[in-house]
Design an enzyme around this catalytic site. Structure first.
Site, mmCIF file in Angstrom:
data_model
loop_
_atom_site.group_PDB
_atom_site.id
_atom_site.type_symbol
_atom_site.label_atom_id
_atom_site.label_comp_id
_atom_site.label_asym_id
_atom_site.label_seq_id
_atom_site.Cartn_x
_atom_site.Cartn_y
_atom_site.Cartn_z
ATOM 1 N N ARG A 148 0.984 -9.662 -3.505
ATOM 2 C CA ARG A 148 1.605 -8.541 -4.199
ATOM 3 C C ARG A 148 0.510 -7.551 -4.580
ATOM 4 N NH1 ARG A 148 -1.494 -8.737 -7.982
ATOM 5 N NH2 ARG A 148 -0.188 -7.197 -9.016
ATOM 6 N N GLY A 149 0.964 -6.386 -5.099
ATOM 7 C CA GLY A 149 0.010 -5.289 -5.328
ATOM 8 C C GLY A 149 0.038 -4.430 -4.068
ATOM 9 N N ALA A 150 0.232 -3.111 -4.248
ATOM 10 C CA ALA A 150 0.512 -2.230 -3.107
ATOM 11 C C ALA A 150 -0.514 -2.346 -1.962
ATOM 12 C CB ALA A 150 0.643 -0.799 -3.601
ATOM 13 N N ARG B 48 9.551 -4.869 0.838
ATOM 14 C CA ARG B 48 9.492 -4.341 -0.545
ATOM 15 C C ARG B 48 9.603 -2.821 -0.468
ATOM 16 N NH1 ARG B 48 5.635 -6.724 -5.017
ATOM 17 N NH2 ARG B 48 7.375 -6.047 -6.317
ATOM 18 N N ASP C 266 1.929 2.149 -7.267
ATOM 19 C CA ASP C 266 2.603 1.693 -6.047
ATOM 20 C C ASP C 266 2.997 2.848 -5.141
ATOM 21 O OD1 ASP C 266 2.879 -0.790 -7.773
ATOM 22 O OD2 ASP C 266 3.635 -1.410 -5.812
ATOM 23 N N ASN D 160 4.687 2.690 -10.901
ATOM 24 C CA ASN D 160 3.847 1.491 -11.085
ATOM 25 C C ASN D 160 4.691 0.458 -11.830
ATOM 26 O OD1 ASN D 160 1.253 0.151 -10.721
ATOM 27 N ND2 ASN D 160 1.031 0.295 -12.937
#
Ligand code: MRU
Length: 346
Positions: free
Chosen positions: A46-48, A89, A236, A246
C-alpha cells in the site's frame, strides 16, 4: 539496512505483507497477476508509489505467464491483466501512471515474447530504482523547509513502506533528522487500519527517529498545547489545482494546522500529480468494506451489523496547503499556475 517493501528475484515478486506488521515480517511470493491484485486490494502492499511499483512488476508476471505459443493473444492477454490491475485501487494515481507505461510498451511491441518480458522488466526495475532516488531528492528539498528542533506531525504511512524506499513525508523527516532538525515526530495512529501505529511508528523506531504515537483525535489538543513546527503528509493524487487526496483524516489535520498557524506540507513525486483532474471533483475516493470499521484484526467492536461509512481518503483543498514538495522543487501556495510551473518548468 532498511526492510525492503518489495523486490524482484527469480521471476517472482516478493511483497512484504504490511497487514502483519509490526508483529511479523513475511513476504508474499507472487508469480502471477492475481496474487498481486489481491495483495494490493488487501493493502499488503500500500502507499501510492509502492502500489505503482508492484503493478509494474505484475505486468512482467503477466507476460511471463502468457502462453509463448499463443503469440497472437499475448498482447491481449497482458492488456486484460493491466485492466485488472488498473481497477485494484481507485485513488492512488501512481498505479495508473506505472500501468500506462507498461501498456505503451505492450501496445507498441513487435518482437518475441521473451523480448517483451525483457522490456517490461527493464521498465519495472527503472520505475523501482527511480522512485528511491526521487524520494531522496524530495527528502533533501523538504528538509530545507524545517528549522532545527522541529516537532512535526505526520499521518498514515508515507515512508519507505509506502514507496520503493526512503519515503516521501518520512523521507523529508529522515533527511531533516540527518541534519539535526527533528526533535520529535508525532505519528497519528490512522484509523481504521492503523498505518500510523503499525507502520510509521515501527519505521521511525527502526531508524531511531524519536516518535510519539497519538490517536487521530488528539491532534487538535496537541497543536493547542505544544509547539508544533509543521504537519508533513504524503499524497495519493494531486489535481491540477493542488487539491490533494490522501489518507482519511488528512483534511482534518490541514484545518487544524490552519487554525493553529502551523505550516502544512505535502510531499509527493510528480507521478502523484494527475493534471487531467482539474480539482477535487475529478478525484475518485475509494470506499472500503464496512468491517474495517466494525472490527479490528477479527475482533468486533460495534453492535452487530452496525451501519458504517468507510471512505479511505479525503481531499485537502489546495488553499490549506502551504507547499507541495516534489522531486523538481518546492511548489509554494499550490494552484494551477504554480503547479504547472513547478512540474513542467513553465
Ligand atoms: O490506504 P493506504 O495505506 O494505501 O494509504 C496510503 C496513504 O494515504 C499515503 O499517505 C499515500 O499513499 C502517500 S505514500 C508515500
Amino acid at each position: 539496512m532498511q526492510t525492503k517493501t518489495l523486490y524482484w528475484q527469480d521471476n517472482t515478486l516478493f511483497i512484504l505483507d504490511q497487514t502483519l506488521l509490526p508483529l511479523a515480517l513475511n513476504y508474499i511470493e507472487a508469480s502471477d497477476v492475481d496474487t498481486v491484485v489481491d495483495a494490493i486490494k488487501r493493502l499488503c502492499v500500500r502507499g501510492a508509489p509502492a502500489i505503482g511499483v508492484a503493478a509494474a512488476y505484475a505486468v512482467v508476471l503477466s507476460a511471463i505467464k502468457a502462453d509463448p505459443q499463443a503469440n497472437k493473444s499475448l498482447k491481449s492477454s497482458v492488456i486484460r491483466d493491466i485492466e485488472k490491475l488498473w481497477q485494484s485501487r481507485p485513488t492512488a494515481v501512481n498505479l495508473h501512471w506505472a500501468l500506462s507505461q507498461q501498456k505503451d510498451i505492450v501496445e507498441s511491441f513487435n518482437g518475441s515474447p521473451a523480448q517483451l518480458v525483457d522490456s517490461l522488466l527493464a521498465r519495472a526495475l527503472s520505475i523501482h530504482e527511480q522512485d528511491i532516488q526521487i524520494n531522496q531528492s524530495i527528502g533533501d528539498l523538504g528538509a530545507s523547509l524545517l528549522k532545527p528542533e522541529s516537532v512535526v506531525i505526520t499521518h498514515c504511512n508515507a515512508g519507505a513502506l509506502a514507496t520503493a524506499g526512503y519515503g516521501t513525508a518520512l523521507g523529508v523527516i529522515r533527511s531533516a533528522f540527518k541534519k539535526n532538525k527533528i526533535s520529535r515526530v508525532y505519528a497519528g495512529e490512522t484509523r481504521p487500519l492503523l498505518q500510523g501505529a503499525r507502520l510509521t511508528a515501527w519505521e521511525l523506531e527502526q531508524s531511531q527517529i524519536p516518535v510519539t504515537l497519538i490517536t487521530d483525535s488528539m491532534a487538535g489538543y496537541l497543536m493547542q498545547t505544544k509547539k508544533v513546527s509543521a504537519v508533513i503528509v504524503g499524497a495519493d493524487r494531486i489535481a491540477a489545482n493542488g487539491d490533494t487526496a490522501n489518507k482519511i483524516g488528512t483534511y482534518t489535520l490541514a484545518v487544524l494546522a490552519r487554525a493553529h498557524n502551523v505550516p502544512f506540507y505535502v510531499a509527493a513525486p510528480t507521478s502523484t500529480f494527475d493534471l487531467q483532474a482539474q480539482s477535487a471533483k475529478d478525484i475518485p475516493i475509494e470506499e472500503r468494506h464496512d468491517d474495517e470499521v466494525r472490527q479490528f484484526q477479527g475482533v468486533v467492536s460495534t453492535p452487530e451489523g452496525m451501519t458504517v461509512w468507510n471512505p479511505a481518503f479525503d481531499i485537502t483543498p489546495a488553499n490549506l496547503i502551504s507547499a507541495i514538495i516534489c522531486e523538481k522543487g518546492i511548489i509554494n501556495c499550490p494552484n494551477m499556475a504554480n503547479i504547472k510551473a513547478g512540474i513542467e518548468g513553465k
